[in-house]
Every structure is written in C-alpha cells, then in structure tokens.
Design an enzyme around this catalytic site. Structure first.
Site, short mmCIF file in Angstrom:
data_model
loop_
_atom_site.label_atom_id
_atom_site.label_comp_id
_atom_site.label_asym_id
_atom_site.label_seq_id
_atom_site.Cartn_x
_atom_site.Cartn_y
_atom_site.Cartn_z
N CYS A 31 0.81 -1.22 0.00
CA CYS A 31 0.00 0.00 0.00
C CYS A 31 0.85 1.27 0.00
CB CYS A 31 -0.95 -0.01 1.19
SG CYS A 31 -2.14 -1.37 1.13
N HIS A 89 -3.27 6.83 2.64
CA HIS A 89 -3.67 5.60 1.98
C HIS A 89 -5.03 5.17 2.51
CE1 HIS A 89 -3.91 1.55 0.64
NE2 HIS A 89 -3.81 1.06 1.86
N ASN A 147 -9.91 -0.44 -0.58
CA ASN A 147 -8.46 -0.34 -0.58
C ASN A 147 -7.93 -0.82 -1.93
OD1 ASN A 147 -5.70 -0.62 -0.26
ND2 ASN A 147 -5.81 -1.70 1.70
#
Length: 331
Positions: free
Chosen positions: A115, A256, A286
């Site tokens: 990520c 993020h 995500n």
C-alpha cells in the site's frame, strides 16, 4: 548550482466499471453492511472482469491523464509502476505499459511496496527528475487486488478493490511548487502479518500451494491495524516537524485508503480538521497502490486541492512499508 525540485504536473485515474457493494457481499460471506461500514468505512469497491490486468488499469489511468491535460507521452523518459499484482512475474508491468502505450525511448521498472507503492514510486521518480537524469517521468500505482483475494474470507474480501492512478513528474519552475520532502521506512518483521505466501521462489506454484490456499492474501488484521495507526502518525509528525510545520499548515491530507478509522485517527493526532482530510474509501475500498492518486482526483473534484496548496501524503503497507511525502500542489 541551483537544486532542481520535481513537481506533479498532471494526474489521471481509472477504475473498472463493475461494482461489488456491501449488499452483494452479504450474500457471499457472513457479514453485514453495518459491520463493514463501522469497521472500515467501505460501501462498495470496483472489480475487474476476467482477463483485465494491472497493466490495463495503468494504461486507463494514463489515457485519462492525456485526455484531461494534453500530455505528450512522447516526452516521457521513464515509467515506474507501483504494484503488488503485476500481470505476471516477468516481464515487468512497466514493460507491458510501455508496449501498450507505444512509448518510444523509455525505460522503467516495477516497485513492490504494498500500500506504500505509490509514495515509494513517487520518491524514486522524483529523484530521477531532481538528479537531472530525466525531464519527465511517469509514476503509476495500479493494483488488481481481486486477483489475490479469497472471497470466502470475510476478513479480507470486504476491504480490497481494483484501481489505478498515474502522475507525470517534471522539474518545478518556481519555489512555490513541487515535492518538498519525504520519509520512507521498511520494517520486514511485518511480513509475518500481511503476505501472499505462494507463487514466489520460496513457495513456487504447485498442487500443494493451491490446496493450502497460499495464493491469496493472508492478513492478521489486528496487528496490521495497530501498526498502521502508530506508524502513520509517527511519519507524518516527523516530516512536518523537520519542515517546521504543524497540521494547521497543511491544506490537504491524503492518506492511503485502507481504513477510515486509521485516516481520521492520524488527522486527529496532527490536530487537523476533518474537512482537510480526503476520504473516498467508501467508493473504492483499498486499491493498494492506486488509493493515493485516486484520492488526489477526489480532492481536486471536491475543491479541496488547489494550486499552491500544501499537500501531505502518507501510507503504510505490507512489508511493513511506510512513507510520507510533503509537497506543494502545482496545478
């Protein structure tokens, strides 16, 4: 000689059209819309159709950039793709993107940082510009997370979506724009808590690895959550302090998009009003390396990111990896 600063001069994004919402997930696994919203903040996520790969999403994001800003791709000299879901082990996704876009005279590579893939790639691309090696660099975050998710595992299938974003980096023309600073870390002990164990040189694909479900994401959610809350706060405080800034000096905060609670907890630690914080996890889930550029587009569309604004980026990902970037928005 005066130092060169890299700036983001254009942005493009792409998500596949198919949507998987929480109501559909309720029919697939033992979960509820209310539970997902409370724990993650996610309402829906976009998923690719069969045969669509990370390079396809990356190309979609680059084409969006060209349409919006009239970028001449013939001037690009390097491509960096942040991804943990490459089309294949090799060639790199960067090679495939180069071929699909027919870009002449470029080189490039993939960067695997989970990520944190976009912020790591942004740092690498910025240094190519700042060193004088290249005038224009394409930085892409693209992930097809649905390719490595077990849709019988309610702990992971509710979280992830597919998407991509791309930015163009070039030299800033004045001191009021460009990337000011970065802090990036890796702490490999975190590999125990978030990984996909099958398919690499340690556990190459075999009947046994398939039977043991080793080709999907394995996550200890509690450990990852605790680390992410702590590390994102530490890195954002660190980069602000060493640039003699506080949360009040930041015009826009893009973290993020893994979990809404982590994002807002970091903002609260920095004493940053929530109206300065970009949250679009409800629409995309995500998307790993795609989340930050997708959130940049949301920030622009909502009027929360404008030329001259001080922008703070932050991410924590598998590895563990983590990073924060401070910049002045250039357009």
């Amino acid at each position: 000689m005066k130092s060169v600063r890299a700036k983001i001069s254009a942005l493009g994004t792409y998500v596949p059209p198919r949507i998987l919402d929480n109501a559909q997930l309720e029919k697939m696994v033992d979960t509820t819309n209310e539970w997902i919203l409370e724990r993650t903040g996610i309402r829906e996520r976009h998923l690719v159709d069969k045969g669509v790969a990370a390079s396809d999403l990356a190309v979609g994001a680059v084409k969006d950039m060209v349409e919006r800003y009239g970028v001449d791709l013939g001037e690009v000299e390097a491509i960096i793709v942040g991804t943990v879901t490459p089309d294949m082990m090799y060639p790199s996704t960067a090679c495939l993107v180069q071929h699909k876009l027919n870009l002449p005279n470029v080189w490039g590579f993939d960067l695997s940082a989970g990520c944190s893939g976009f912020v790591f790639s942004l740092t690498a691309g910025a240094k190519l510009v700042e060193s004088g090696a290249h005038k224009k660099v394409l930085v892409i975050g693209s992930d097809v997370n649905s390719s490595m998710i077990d849709y019988t595992d309610r702990a992971t299938c509710i979280i992830f979506g597919d998407g991509a974003g791309a930015v163009l980096l070039e030299a800033a023309q004045n001191e009021d724009e460009g990337i000011l600073d970065f802090v990036n870390h890796v702490e490999g002990f975190g590999g125990e808590y978030l990984n996909m164990p099958g398919g690499g040189s340690l556990n190459p694909a075999s009947k046994e690895t398939v039977e043991k479900n080793m080709h999907v994401v394995h996550q200890n959610g509690q450990q990852v959550f605790k680390y992410a809350v702590k590390k994102m706060a530490e890195l954002t405080e660190c980069i602000l302090k060493r640039n003699h800034l506080t949360g009040a000096d930041v015009d826009c905060f893009i973290a993020h998009q893994a979990n809404k609670r982590i994002i807002l907890a970091t903002a609260d630690r920095l004493k940053m009003p929530h109206e300065k914080v970009i949250v679009n996890i409800d629409r995309y889930g995500n998307t790993t390396a795609g989340t930050i550029p997708l959130a940049m587009r949301t920030a622009i569309d909502e009027g929360k990111l404008k030329k001259g604004d001080t922008l703070l980026l932050a991410a924590v990902g598998a590895g563990f990896t983590s990073g924060a970037t401070l910049l002045k928005w250039a357009f």
